[in-house]
Design an enzyme around this catalytic site. Structure first.
Site, mmCIF file in Angstrom:
data_model
loop_
_atom_site.group_PDB
_atom_site.id
_atom_site.type_symbol
_atom_site.label_atom_id
_atom_site.label_comp_id
_atom_site.label_asym_id
_atom_site.label_seq_id
_atom_site.Cartn_x
_atom_site.Cartn_y
_atom_site.Cartn_z
ATOM 1 C CE1 TYR A 1 12.242 25.919 21.091
ATOM 2 C CE2 TYR A 1 11.244 24.323 19.611
ATOM 3 C CZ TYR A 1 11.220 25.049 20.794
ATOM 4 O OH TYR A 1 10.172 24.892 21.662
ATOM 5 C CG HIS B 1 8.090 30.448 22.150
ATOM 6 N ND1 HIS B 1 9.161 30.146 21.352
ATOM 7 C CD2 HIS B 1 8.097 29.511 23.124
ATOM 8 C CE1 HIS B 1 9.791 29.071 21.811
ATOM 9 N NE2 HIS B 1 9.161 28.677 22.897
ATOM 10 C CB SER C 1 10.361 19.542 28.975
ATOM 11 O OG SER C 1 11.326 20.246 28.245
ATOM 12 N N PRO C 2 7.984 16.717 28.347
ATOM 13 C CG PRO C 2 7.049 15.211 26.821
ATOM 14 C CD PRO C 2 7.752 16.534 26.899
ATOM 15 C CG LEU C 3 9.895 11.930 28.100
ATOM 16 C CD1 LEU C 3 10.723 11.173 27.073
ATOM 17 C CD2 LEU C 3 8.939 10.992 28.826
ATOM 18 N N GLY C 4 10.920 15.488 31.263
ATOM 19 C CA GLY C 4 11.770 16.186 32.217
ATOM 20 C C GLY C 4 12.883 17.011 31.626
ATOM 21 N N GLY C 5 12.971 17.067 30.292
ATOM 22 C CA GLY C 5 14.000 17.872 29.662
ATOM 23 C C GLY C 5 15.119 17.025 29.078
#
Length: 285
Positions: free
Chosen positions: A53, A127, A207-211
């Protein structure tokens, strides 16, 4: 804050994903530090990061260094489980590459240890599978790190059911987590979620909210999330995270954030109770 478990460690039911604070579009450091501190103030005790990251080739581990700085400057920093990963790389040209070789994974872990300033990493995850390297060799390197005490717990990311089972065998039953993409827009990890539920392994949706670019559009893209959010007087993002928590007690979402207000909103999802009818409606989206 409600809690769940990763291995033998109790963590907040909602974690913080650190990636948006270090890749394209990242904010200035002061806002990132404020975001991490806001998460800690709200009761978050799980932060997800990775050595990949970062933006430039010369700043590998940017997010790990940032998180270490934030934790060291907050009284609750010592209570946080930091989950990091190795085996993914960013050459600095915007691309993502892979190196699942045992040598790289062990060197990456040593570097992560130095950046995080710890004697042992709380949770270290492979990863992403590298097609050039047998999966058993990559996970075997993580097992060696576990045996050597360099890491306290081991997990895998972006794994399919067969790889999850194989990793569990290689790690001698010590696999504690699977971190896969999962959101209303990305449902193909349902089999992995069900397997983790069956095995009692933590499932960490990334990305649980879509990114990063689509999280704010969740309500407009999926009407049921917006309608149920309005009925409860909360955001569609809270409804999304509460829906995931309701799927299984092994689910621990790690929504990414780079603003104090968004992580505070995400954390509130742990207190949102959806009805069985609402959950069924969201499942059908």
């Amino acid at each position: 804050m409600h809690t769940r478990r990763i291995g033998d460690v109790e963590v907040s039911a909602i974690g913080l994903g650190g990636m948006p604070m270090s890749i394209e579009g990242r904010p200035e450091e002061a806002r990132s530090l404020a975001t991490i501190h806001a998460a800690l103030d709200a009761g978050v005790t799980l932060i997800d990061t990775a050595d990949a990251y970062h933006l430039e080739a010369g700043e590998v581990g940017h997010n790990e260094t940032l998180i270490a700085k934030a934790l060291a400057s907050h009284e609750r920093g010592v209570d946080v489980l930091v989950a990091t990963k190795g085996g993914h790389l960013r050459p600095g040209d915007g691309s993502w590459t892979l190196d699942g070789s045992p040598r790289h994974i062990k060197e990456a872990c040593e570097a992560s240890l130095r950046r995080l300033g710890v004697e042992a990493i709380g949770l270290y995850q492979f990863h992403r599978p590298d097609p050039k390297v047998p999966y058993a060799e990559s996970v075997g390197a993580v097992r060696d790190l576990l045996d050597e005490g360099k890491i306290r717990m081991a997990g895998v990311s972006n794994a399919d059911p067969d790889q999850i089972r194989q990793a569990g065998e290689i790690l001698g039953g010590r696999l504690v987590s699977v971190q896969n993409q999962f959101s209303p827009a990305f449902r193909s990890s349902e089999p992995e979620l069900r397997l983790c539920d069956e095995l009692g392994i933590a499932f960490l949706p990334w990305s649980p909210l879509g990114g990063i670019s689509r999280a704010s559009e969740l309500g407009s893209a999926y009407a049921p999330f917006a309608r149920i959010a309005e009925a409860h007087g909360v955001s569609p993002q809270q409804v999304c995270l509460a829906w995931m928590l309701a799927k299984s007690p092994v689910v621990v979402p790690i929504p990414g954030s780079s603003r104090p207000e968004t992580i505070r909103d995400s954390v509130a999802a742990a207190d949102l109770k959806l009805t069985s009818e609402e959950i069924a409606e969201l499942d059908a989206v």
